[in-house]
Structure formats: structure tokens, C-alpha cells
Design a protein around this motif. Sequence first.
Motif, PDB file in Angstrom:
ATOM      1  N   LEU A 173      -8.231  -7.632   9.495  1.00 59.99           N
ATOM      2  CA  LEU A 173      -7.335  -6.579   8.389  1.00 59.99           C
ATOM      3  C   LEU A 173      -8.321  -7.201   6.626  1.00 59.99           C
ATOM      4  N   VAL A 174      -9.176  -6.828   6.065  1.00 60.85           N
ATOM      5  CA  VAL A 174      -8.939  -7.466   4.626  1.00 60.85           C
ATOM      6  C   VAL A 174      -8.732  -6.364   4.000  1.00 60.85           C
ATOM      7  N   LEU A 175      -7.556  -7.484   2.825  1.00 62.86           N
ATOM      8  CA  LEU A 175      -6.341  -6.488   2.009  1.00 62.86           C
ATOM      9  C   LEU A 175      -7.207  -6.674   0.613  1.00 62.86           C
ATOM     10  N   GLY A 176      -7.643  -6.167   0.056  1.00 66.05           N
ATOM     11  CA  GLY A 176      -7.435  -6.091  -1.339  1.00 66.05           C
ATOM     12  C   GLY A 176      -6.578  -6.687  -1.799  1.00 66.05           C
ATOM     13  N   PRO A 177      -7.141  -7.536  -3.793  1.00 64.54           N
ATOM     14  CA  PRO A 177      -5.502  -7.665  -4.195  1.00 64.54           C
ATOM     15  C   PRO A 177      -5.384  -5.853  -4.977  1.00 64.54           C
ATOM     16  N   GLY A 178      -3.898  -5.917  -4.366  1.00 68.79           N
ATOM     17  CA  GLY A 178      -3.117  -5.435  -4.538  1.00 68.79           C
ATOM     18  C   GLY A 178      -2.671  -3.695  -3.499  1.00 68.79           C
ATOM     19  N   GLU A 179      -4.053  -4.266  -3.088  1.00 63.88           N
ATOM     20  CA  GLU A 179      -4.102  -3.119  -1.889  1.00 63.88           C
ATOM     21  C   GLU A 179      -2.773  -3.533  -0.576  1.00 63.88           C
ATOM     22  N   ARG A 180      -2.161  -1.686   0.006  1.00 68.52           N
ATOM     23  CA  ARG A 180      -1.649  -2.132   1.310  1.00 68.52           C
ATOM     24  C   ARG A 180      -2.014  -1.361   2.600  1.00 68.52           C
ATOM     25  N   ALA A 181      -1.468  -1.774   3.017  1.00 73.38           N
ATOM     26  CA  ALA A 181      -1.863  -1.290   4.743  1.00 73.38           C
ATOM     27  C   ALA A 181      -0.881  -1.299   5.926  1.00 73.38           C
ATOM     28  N   LEU A 182      -1.285  -0.396   6.867  1.00 70.38           N
ATOM     29  CA  LEU A 182      -0.320  -0.632   8.143  1.00 70.38           C
ATOM     30  C   LEU A 182      -0.433  -1.137   8.594  1.00 70.38           C
ATOM     31  N   MET A 183      -0.480  -2.637   9.095  1.00 72.63           N
ATOM     32  CA  MET A 183      -0.739  -3.163  10.397  1.00 72.63           C
ATOM     33  C   MET A 183       0.245  -2.951  11.891  1.00 72.63           C
ATOM     34  N   PRO A 184      -0.364  -2.332  13.135  1.00 69.28           N
ATOM     35  CA  PRO A 184       0.776  -2.633  14.164  1.00 69.28           C
ATOM     36  C   PRO A 184       0.410  -3.690  14.929  1.00 69.28           C
ATOM     37  N   THR A 185       1.129  -4.371  15.556  1.00 67.78           N
ATOM     38  CA  THR A 185       1.769  -5.266  16.006  1.00 67.78           C
ATOM     39  C   THR A 185       2.183  -5.576  17.602  1.00 67.78           C
ATOM     40  N   GLY A 186       1.740  -4.162  18.260  1.00 65.79           N
ATOM     41  CA  GLY A 186       1.718  -4.339  19.589  1.00 65.79           C
ATOM     42  C   GLY A 186       2.376  -4.547  20.628  1.00 65.79           C
ATOM     43  N   ILE A 187       3.802  -3.941  20.264  1.00 65.21           N
ATOM     44  CA  ILE A 187       5.120  -3.726  21.210  1.00 65.21           C
ATOM     45  C   ILE A 187       5.724  -3.040  20.186  1.00 65.21           C
ATOM     46  N   ALA A 188       6.717  -2.773  20.802  1.00 62.13           N
ATOM     47  CA  ALA A 188       7.626  -1.821  20.439  1.00 62.13           C
ATOM     48  C   ALA A 188       9.034  -2.243  21.250  1.00 62.13           C
ATOM     49  N   ILE A 189       9.924  -2.160  21.253  1.00 62.04           N
ATOM     50  CA  ILE A 189      11.807  -2.797  21.663  1.00 62.04           C
ATOM     51  C   ILE A 189      12.159  -1.724  21.558  1.00 62.04           C
ATOM     52  N   ALA A 190      13.407  -1.919  22.390  1.00 58.86           N
ATOM     53  CA  ALA A 190      14.776  -1.001  22.539  1.00 58.86           C
ATOM     54  C   ALA A 190      16.120  -2.207  22.809  1.00 58.86           C
TER      55      ALA A 190
ATOM     56  N   VAL B 247       5.116  -1.382  13.500  1.00 57.84           N
ATOM     57  CA  VAL B 247       4.340  -1.555  12.523  1.00 57.84           C
ATOM     58  C   VAL B 247       4.452  -2.099  11.677  1.00 57.84           C
ATOM     59  N   ILE B 248       3.185  -2.847  10.655  1.00 57.13           N
ATOM     60  CA  ILE B 248       4.174  -3.176   9.042  1.00 57.13           C
ATOM     61  C   ILE B 248       3.400  -3.032   8.023  1.00 57.13           C
ATOM     62  N   CYS B 249       4.269  -2.476   6.830  1.00 56.19           N
ATOM     63  CA  CYS B 249       3.517  -2.340   5.818  1.00 56.19           C
ATOM     64  C   CYS B 249       3.279  -3.236   4.816  1.00 56.19           C
ATOM     65  N   LEU B 250       1.769  -4.150   4.997  1.00 58.21           N
ATOM     66  CA  LEU B 250       1.365  -5.556   4.454  1.00 58.21           C
ATOM     67  C   LEU B 250       1.036  -4.746   3.058  1.00 58.21           C
ATOM     68  N   LEU B 251       1.144  -5.569   1.779  1.00 53.24           N
ATOM     69  CA  LEU B 251       0.493  -5.627   0.589  1.00 53.24           C
ATOM     70  C   LEU B 251      -0.223  -6.880   0.188  1.00 53.24           C
ATOM     71  N   ASN B 252      -0.955  -6.658  -0.297  1.00 51.09           N
ATOM     72  CA  ASN B 252      -1.638  -8.402  -0.633  1.00 51.09           C
ATOM     73  C   ASN B 252      -1.184  -8.767  -2.437  1.00 51.09           C
ATOM     74  N   THR B 253      -0.178  -8.790  -2.704  1.00 50.51           N
ATOM     75  CA  THR B 253       0.200  -9.151  -4.222  1.00 50.51           C
ATOM     76  C   THR B 253      -0.659 -10.437  -5.029  1.00 50.51           C
ATOM     77  N   ASP B 254      -1.716 -10.979  -4.473  1.00 43.84           N
ATOM     78  CA  ASP B 254      -2.584 -11.300  -5.344  1.00 43.84           C
ATOM     79  C   ASP B 254      -3.378 -10.511  -6.035  1.00 43.84           C
ATOM     80  N   VAL B 255      -3.920 -10.803  -7.414  1.00 42.80           N
ATOM     81  CA  VAL B 255      -4.080 -10.185  -8.612  1.00 42.80           C
ATOM     82  C   VAL B 255      -6.072 -10.302  -8.438  1.00 42.80           C
ATOM     83  N   SER B 256      -6.626 -11.027  -7.784  1.00 46.76           N
ATOM     84  CA  SER B 256      -7.678 -11.342  -7.675  1.00 46.76           C
ATOM     85  C   SER B 256      -8.875 -11.466  -6.370  1.00 46.76           C
ATOM     86  N   THR B 257      -7.695 -12.108  -5.505  1.00 48.38           N
ATOM     87  CA  THR B 257      -8.185 -12.389  -3.860  1.00 48.38           C
ATOM     88  C   THR B 257      -7.701 -11.777  -3.010  1.00 48.38           C
TER      89      THR B 257
END
Length: 159
Positions: free
Chosen positions: A39-56, A95-105
Motif C-alpha cells: 500500500l502507498v498511502l498519500g498525505p492525509g489518505e486512509r485505507a483499510l489494511m487486512p492482517t491475514g488473521i482472525a481471532i476468537a 482489518v486496520i483503518c490506517l491514516l497517513n497524517t503527514d502533510v507532504s510525504t
Amino acid sequence: MSGGGRVDVLLQRIDPDLPLPTYARPGDAGMDLYARENLVLGPGERALMPTGIAIALPPGYVAFVHPRSGLAARHGLTIVNAPGTIDAAYRGEIVICLLNTDVSTAVEIHRGDRVAQLIIQAVCLAVCHEVDVLPGTHRGADGYGSTGTVGGPHRPEGP
């Protein structure tokens, strides 16, 4: 549950090529979770990232997904709903909702990178009792900034 502050958690690998969650060092509270996709997450972008596991989780427990401090400090990568809550009844992929808080990178994440931490805790279920007035305390209703951390009344003067 076994003794010594441990709990048995069932784990299903959805992606068998990714590592299982692991504690990086003895005594760590959080287990590392790994990115299932590139995943490439641009400045201010967010995306869902699966982790490949489930737990009980057993009843009476919850898992929290926290950001990794190094990624937050170096790249501004965080989790939108931090901490993400995984209830004991949930059985789907984490699944994780990632956010890039960097304003330029942009932040580049590779499959297999450690992207978050999973912390498992016991839950105390509350029983609410409605009252007309709450008992008093020294702090009372003083909220944001009341201890000087956000510019409240105890903020020191000058630079």
C-alpha cells in the motif's frame, strides 16, 4: 484462561504466508500485526489494511489495535479509530483503518511489514445506575486543559 496473566486465544490464519502475531520483547503488552497487502498511502489518505488473521477471544476479553509508535513518529502513520476494538464475539479478519497524517510525504507499506499492535485485555462490564446528581470530587467538571496540558488555568506564563 491459564494462570500467570495469560489468556488462551484461538487464532485462524487467513493468509498462511504471513507471520503470526508476536511480542517483540519479553514483557511487551502488544503483539505485532502484519500488513497483508502492499500500500502507498498519500498525505492525509486512509485505507483499510487486512492482517491475514482472525481471532476468537474468550468471553470477558477484548482486543485493541493500537498504532506502532515508531511508525507514528517517523512517518505519521496512525489508526483512524485508535484503538480499534475487537469484541469477543467478532470472528472476521482483523482489518486496520490506517491514516497517513503527514502533510507532504506518502507512506509506503509492504506486505509483511509490522503495521499495528494487538493488545488483549480483560473487560469489566458496567452496570449503570441513573442519578439526578453525581457525587462531588476535587476536580469536579473541569475538563480539557484543566491540568495545564492544553492551555488550561494552570498553564505557566511566558516562553
